[in-house]
Scaffold this active site. Structure first.
Site: not given
Ligand code: F6R
Length: 606
Positions: A2, A27, A74, A98-99, A479, A483, A486, A502, A601
């Protein structure tokens, strides 16, 4: 997250409030509103949707006056709606917040029993009622806010305005950011410096446990008891764009640093230390009927689900399967009564995950969503929703959304374990205490960027990386590799450390950095053997290990030491250096970190 803005001065407040809120739009938010006071009569205008909708409403219902507060919400408690938008007005009091108020339920019950009538589902409205009651027979807004603050627990930044005391705003902070802007015959308050930067560069950052009385003539900072804290203003030299990123170079780095706060917010209201238990408000699962849990998710959320598998099986002894959402329905899954499907998604909008939920529901399974976005499509489609409260994540590569998912997994596993009686009260107590201690440990790691930055420079020109981990560190290896891929576009593989021999061992030579997750624990000796196998082939080993480990240095080329925690919670700490390594490698390469090529995203296509 928020956004907050407040103004006291001689100019019309509404355009300043809207201008400030516009600076906070990046945001993310789902509703907006203002309360503006003219000679002690305030008017609230608020609505669901974007600022444009609020501006349209303000054309029909103008809010004149020279003192005002504005907010972008939010959703956390209560869905996005006109009624749940801030400001909340009770009698002469308008409040923005906020919070999260941790003890909101108990306070709501108490206030309702005393005759309070609520017009929203929010925790914020409770604070407006508290202040209104504290103000009966008095006009001292600061005293009423002080009295009300003593009743609330949780994280908050409040700004309160009273019709009984025109030209005054009272703000208070605990955990959520708050800044005061100093003008000439006018003053401002905001959740972020971005919101007020076009008006003033002279600011006071409000500290934890501080309250501020803001008038046009001046600003007084005190603690919650009223003791004055003399504060020197700072001059902000950041550009507007730098300010949006909180002074960090990228949103991703800002979000990496926000993780301790985000995790603390995930925990707010969920831990019952009195009964060594977890509270799952509004989720009335009959745990005795659950025979199997199936996690479905994509990408980073899939990795969080894999950690969830370890946690649930270890703490609750319920069998778990983890499926990629994009594969789930195509393998014609067999579901039955007794299956609980847990759909994990930070955005709450991923189409693959939605389709998997539809399949699960078609076969009669109950679905719990773990989502960061309140009222997104996935939690709406599910039978139950657990929100992670990480705040909006702007960097495409997920960081704080992931660690808060891991915390959600730990809470879920403890909740189940207590109800299946597989987790003792004592062990639950220890784990809950460790969870509460996590934000401090996370802060230590994210603030030690210099070492990781220099490692990134050393290894950043490699053409490939291998990440290895065992047990619940295996998903963290996946992960870490994801990262790095990506945002730096370097090829990376995550492997279960025991699988290296293996196949992937063929890749190892002096040019392949191998990141090995080697925290203290039952797999430690085995991981050290894997590490020796890498070094015997001239591979370069970068180990993540537990502080106090005396031996790891002789087995690795470089070591990142992190604080210790319970075995079950280690992934929440070990992932942090990997996020930072990816970030600094990408920064070294100069890629577009916040908007990596080809990525989105929310992935709303199959
Ligand atoms: C990587 C990332 C993606 C999401 C994936 C699923 O940094 O963010 O791998 O995790 O596209 O997205 P959500 O979690 O929004 O279902």
């Amino acid at each position: 997250m928020c956004g907050i803005i407040g103004y006291v001065g001689a100019r019309q407040a509404t355009p300043i409030l809207i201008g400030g809120l516009r600076k906070l739009e990046y945001r993310g938010y789902d509703s907006a509103g203002v309360s503006v006071s003219s000679s002690g009569a305030s008017k609230v205008v608020r609505c669901r949707g974007k600022l444009a909708a609020l501006e349209e409403k303000l054309l029909k219902e103008p809010a004149p006056g020279t003192t005002g507060i504005g907010h972008t919400r939010w959703a956390t408690h209560g869905r996005p709606s006109d009624e749940n938008s801030h400001p909340h007005k009770v009698g002469p009091i308008s409040v923005i917040h906020n919070g999260i108020i941790e003890n909101h339920r108990a306070l709501r019950n108490e206030l309702a029993a005393a005759g309070a009538k609520f017009s929203s589902e929010t925790d914020t409205e409770i604070f407006a009622h508290l202040v209104e009651r504290a103000l009966v027979g008095s006009a001292d807004l600061a005293a009423a806010v002080r009295k009300s603050l003593a009743r609330v627990r949780g994280s908050f930044a409040f700004v309160v305005m009273s019709d009984k005391e025109p030209g005054t705003l009272v703000a208070a902070k605990n955990s959520s950011p708050l800044v005061v802007g100093l003008g000439d015959g006018e003053n401002f308050v905001a959740s972020d410096v971005t919101a007020i930067l076009s008006e003033t560069r002279k600011v006071i950052f409000v500290d934890e446990g501080e309250m501020v009385v803001v008038k046009a003539s001046g600003v007084v900072v005190t603690d919650f008891e009223g003791k004055v804290h003399p504060r020197e203003p700072k001059i902000i030299t950041w550009s507007a764009v730098q300010a949006e990123k909180g002074g960090f170079k990228h949103y991703m780095l800002k979000e990496i640093h926000e993780q301790p706060r985000a995790v603390a917010d995930t925990l707010v209201g969920r831990i019952d230390l009195e009964h060594d238990d977890v509270l799952f408000d509004g989720i009335d699962l009959d745990v005795t009927k659950i025979k199997r849990i199936i996690f479905i998710a994509c990408g980073t959320s899939y990795h969080a689900s894999m950690v969830g598998e370890f946690l649930v099986e270890a703490l609750a002894r319920i069998p778990v399967e983890v499926d990629l959402a994009s594969e789930f329905r195509y393998r014609d899954p067999i579901l039955g009564p007794g299956d609980l499907v847990v759909a994990v998604s930070q955005s709450g909008e991923t189409l693959d995950t939605m389709e998997a939920i539809r399949e699960a529901k078609k076969q009669g399974a109950k679905v719990l969503a773990i989502s960061n976005v309140v009222e997104a499509s996935i939690p709406r489609l599910a039978d139950y929703a657990f929100y992670t409260h990480a705040g909006p994540e702007i960097g495409v590569a997920s960081t704080k959304a992931f660690t808060t998912q891991l915390v959600a997994m730990a809470l879920f596993a403890i909740y189940l374990g207590r109800r299946t009686n597989k987790l003792s009260k004592e062990r639950a107590r220890d784990l809950l205490a460790e969870l509460v201690a996590l934000p401090t440990k996370m802060r230590e790691i994210v603030e030690s960027g210099a070492q990781i930055q220099s490692l990134a420079r050393r290894y950043g020109s490699a053409i490939g990386f291998l990440f290895l981990g065992r047990g619940s560190q295996y998903p963290i290896a996946l992960e870490g590799a994801l990262k790095l891929k990506e945002i730096s576009y370097i090829h990376a593989e995550g492997y279960a450390a025991g699988e290296m021999k293996h196949g992937p061992i063929a890749l190892i030579d002096e040019n392949l950095p191998v990141v090995v997750l080697a925290p203290r624990g039952p797999y430690y000796e085995k991981v050290v053997s894997n590490l020796a196998e890498v070094r015997a082939r001239q591979g370069k080993v970068l180990a993540v290990a537990t502080r106090g480990d005396q031996d790891i240095g002789s087995n690795a080329d470089d070591v990142i030491l992190i604080p210790d925690t319970a075995l079950e919670l280690q992934p929440i700490l070990t992932v942090l250096p990997l996020q930072m390594l990816s970030y600094y490698v990408a920064d070294f390469k100069g890629t577009d970190i916040d908007q990596p090529r080809n990525l989105a995203k929310s992935v709303t296509v199959e």
